[in-house]
Motif scaffolding. Structure first.
Motif, PDB file in Angstrom:
ATOM      1  N   GLN A 214       0.883  -1.171   0.000  1.00  0.00           N
ATOM      2  CA  GLN A 214       0.000   0.000   0.000  1.00  0.00           C
ATOM      3  C   GLN A 214       0.917   1.216   0.000  1.00  0.00           C
ATOM      4  OE1 GLN A 214      -3.445  -0.500  -0.202  1.00  0.00           O
ATOM      5  NE2 GLN A 214      -2.659  -2.571  -0.510  1.00  0.00           N
ATOM      6  N   LYS A 215       1.294   1.664  -1.174  1.00  0.00           N
ATOM      7  CA  LYS A 215       2.329   2.683  -1.297  1.00  0.00           C
ATOM      8  C   LYS A 215       1.830   4.069  -0.933  1.00  0.00           C
ATOM      9  CE  LYS A 215       5.091   0.265  -4.742  1.00  0.00           C
ATOM     10  NZ  LYS A 215       5.677   0.328  -6.076  1.00  0.00           N
ATOM     11  N   GLN A 216       2.674   4.744  -0.178  1.00  0.00           N
ATOM     12  CA  GLN A 216       2.468   6.149   0.185  1.00  0.00           C
ATOM     13  C   GLN A 216       3.836   6.739   0.493  1.00  0.00           C
ATOM     14  OE1 GLN A 216       0.084   6.368   3.735  1.00  0.00           O
ATOM     15  NE2 GLN A 216       0.829   4.406   4.433  1.00  0.00           N
ATOM     16  N   ALA A 217       3.882   8.005   0.844  1.00  0.00           N
ATOM     17  CA  ALA A 217       5.152   8.653   1.172  1.00  0.00           C
ATOM     18  C   ALA A 217       5.716   8.032   2.450  1.00  0.00           C
ATOM     19  CB  ALA A 217       4.941  10.148   1.350  1.00  0.00           C
TER      20      ALA A 217
ATOM     21  N   GLU B 171       8.531   6.034  -1.915  1.00  0.00           N
ATOM     22  CA  GLU B 171       7.140   5.647  -2.081  1.00  0.00           C
ATOM     23  C   GLU B 171       7.068   4.164  -1.770  1.00  0.00           C
ATOM     24  OE1 GLU B 171       3.433   6.387  -5.104  1.00  0.00           O
ATOM     25  OE2 GLU B 171       5.458   6.509  -5.898  1.00  0.00           O
TER      26      GLU B 171
ATOM     27  N   ASP C 140       5.384   0.950   1.262  1.00  0.00           N
ATOM     28  CA  ASP C 140       4.544   0.490   2.360  1.00  0.00           C
ATOM     29  C   ASP C 140       5.436   0.425   3.597  1.00  0.00           C
ATOM     30  OD1 ASP C 140       3.278  -1.327   4.244  1.00  0.00           O
ATOM     31  OD2 ASP C 140       1.971  -1.966   2.602  1.00  0.00           O
TER      32      ASP C 140
ATOM     33  N   LEU D 121      10.038   9.107  -3.974  1.00  0.00           N
ATOM     34  CA  LEU D 121       8.659   9.521  -4.187  1.00  0.00           C
ATOM     35  C   LEU D 121       8.594  10.341  -5.476  1.00  0.00           C
ATOM     36  CD1 LEU D 121       5.840   9.539  -2.770  1.00  0.00           C
ATOM     37  CD2 LEU D 121       6.510  11.706  -1.751  1.00  0.00           C
TER      38      LEU D 121
ATOM     39  N   ALA E 252       3.555  12.928  -6.646  1.00  0.00           N
ATOM     40  CA  ALA E 252       3.130  12.568  -5.292  1.00  0.00           C
ATOM     41  C   ALA E 252       3.691  13.555  -4.271  1.00  0.00           C
ATOM     42  CB  ALA E 252       3.575  11.147  -4.966  1.00  0.00           C
TER      43      ALA E 252
ATOM     44  N   LYS F 299       1.499  16.658  -4.420  1.00  0.00           N
ATOM     45  CA  LYS F 299       0.230  16.407  -3.736  1.00  0.00           C
ATOM     46  C   LYS F 299       0.398  16.438  -2.222  1.00  0.00           C
ATOM     47  CE  LYS F 299      -2.454  13.648  -6.972  1.00  0.00           C
ATOM     48  NZ  LYS F 299      -3.043  12.338  -7.226  1.00  0.00           N
ATOM     49  N   LEU F 300       1.501  15.867  -1.764  1.00  0.00           N
ATOM     50  CA  LEU F 300       1.782  15.830  -0.331  1.00  0.00           C
ATOM     51  C   LEU F 300       1.932  17.255   0.219  1.00  0.00           C
ATOM     52  CD1 LEU F 300       2.293  13.856   2.017  1.00  0.00           C
ATOM     53  CD2 LEU F 300       4.718  13.975   1.453  1.00  0.00           C
TER      54      LEU F 300
END
Length: 177
Positions: free
Chosen positions: A8-11, A47, A49, A165, A169, A172-173
Motif C-alpha cells: 500500500q504505497k504512500q510517502a 514511495e 509500504d 517519491l 506525489a 500532492k503531499l
C-alpha cells in the motif's frame, strides 16, 4: 509468499522506518549489538509500504545480530546515489537513488550459499527455513527496488536501492500540508 499483499504505497521516511527497526532490535534480539546510524539527512521520501519495509529492516537486523553471535557492530547507512539506475532488458532504466545499507562485522555468508541467499529454502543456519531473505527480496521487488549482498568475513553488506517519491506525489503531499 501467497499471503503477502501488494504494498500500500504512500510517502515513507526511510529514516523513520530504520529508527523503528533499530529501537525494536535494541530492546530485543539485537540488545547485545552496537547499532550505529550513518544517515544522509537530505534523503528524500520514498514511495512504499512502511509496514512491509519495516519487516524487511527487522529481518535484516535480526539476521545480522544472529550472525555476529555475542557481540558485534551493525551500521545502518543511507545515502542518495544520483547515478544508480536499474537497467532492463528493453534498454530502459529506472532510477533507484535511495540507498540503504545494513552492514555487520560477523563471519560472513557461507561460500556455498553466497549466490543463492535470496532463493527460498536456502539458509546458512542449522534450523533456518530459508524464507526470510526470500521474503525480503520479494518485498523489495514489489517496491520496484533491488537488494544485493556483498559478504566477506568481518564485512557483510545488504544494500537496498529504492525509487524516490514521484514529483507528482511530492506535490500532492505539499498541497495537503
Amino acid at each position: 509468499f501467497g499471503n503477502l499483499s501488494r504494498p500500500q504505497k504512500q510517502a515513507v521516511n526511510l529514516h523513520d522506518v530504520l529508527d523503528r527497526a533499530r529501537r525494536s532490535a535494541a530492546v530485543g534480539f539485537g540488545a547485545h549489538m552496537t547499532i550505529i546510524e550513518d544517515y544522509d539527512p537530505s534523503l528524500p521520501l520514498a514511495e512504499g509500504d512502511a509496514d512491509q519495509l519495516l519487516q524487511v529492516m527487522l529481518n535484516l537486523l535480526k539476521n545480522a545480530s544472529e550472525a555476529c553471535g555475542d557481540k558485534g557492530k551493525i551500521r545502518l547507512k543511507t545515502f542518495y546515489d544520483h547515478s544508480f539506475r536499474m537497467r532492463r532488458l528493453d534498454g530502459t532504466g529506472q532510477p533507484l537513488p535511495l540507498q540503504i545499507e545494513i552492514k555487520d562485522d560477523g563471519p560472513g555468508l557461507p561460500q556455498d550459499i553466497k549466490g543463492d541467499v535470496f532463493d527460498p529454502f536456502v539458509s546458512g543456519r542449522e534450523n533456518g527455513t530459508g524464507l526470510g531473505l526470500a521474503l525480503v527480496s520479494k518485498i523489495i521487488s514489489d517496491h520496484d527496488g533491488l537488494i544485493t549482498v556483498d559478504s566477506v568475513p568481518g564485512n557483510t553488506v545488504f544494500r537496498i536501492s529504492l525509487p524516490r517519491l514521484s514529483k507528482e506525489a511530492e506535490a500532492k503531499l505539499k498541497e495537503t500540508r
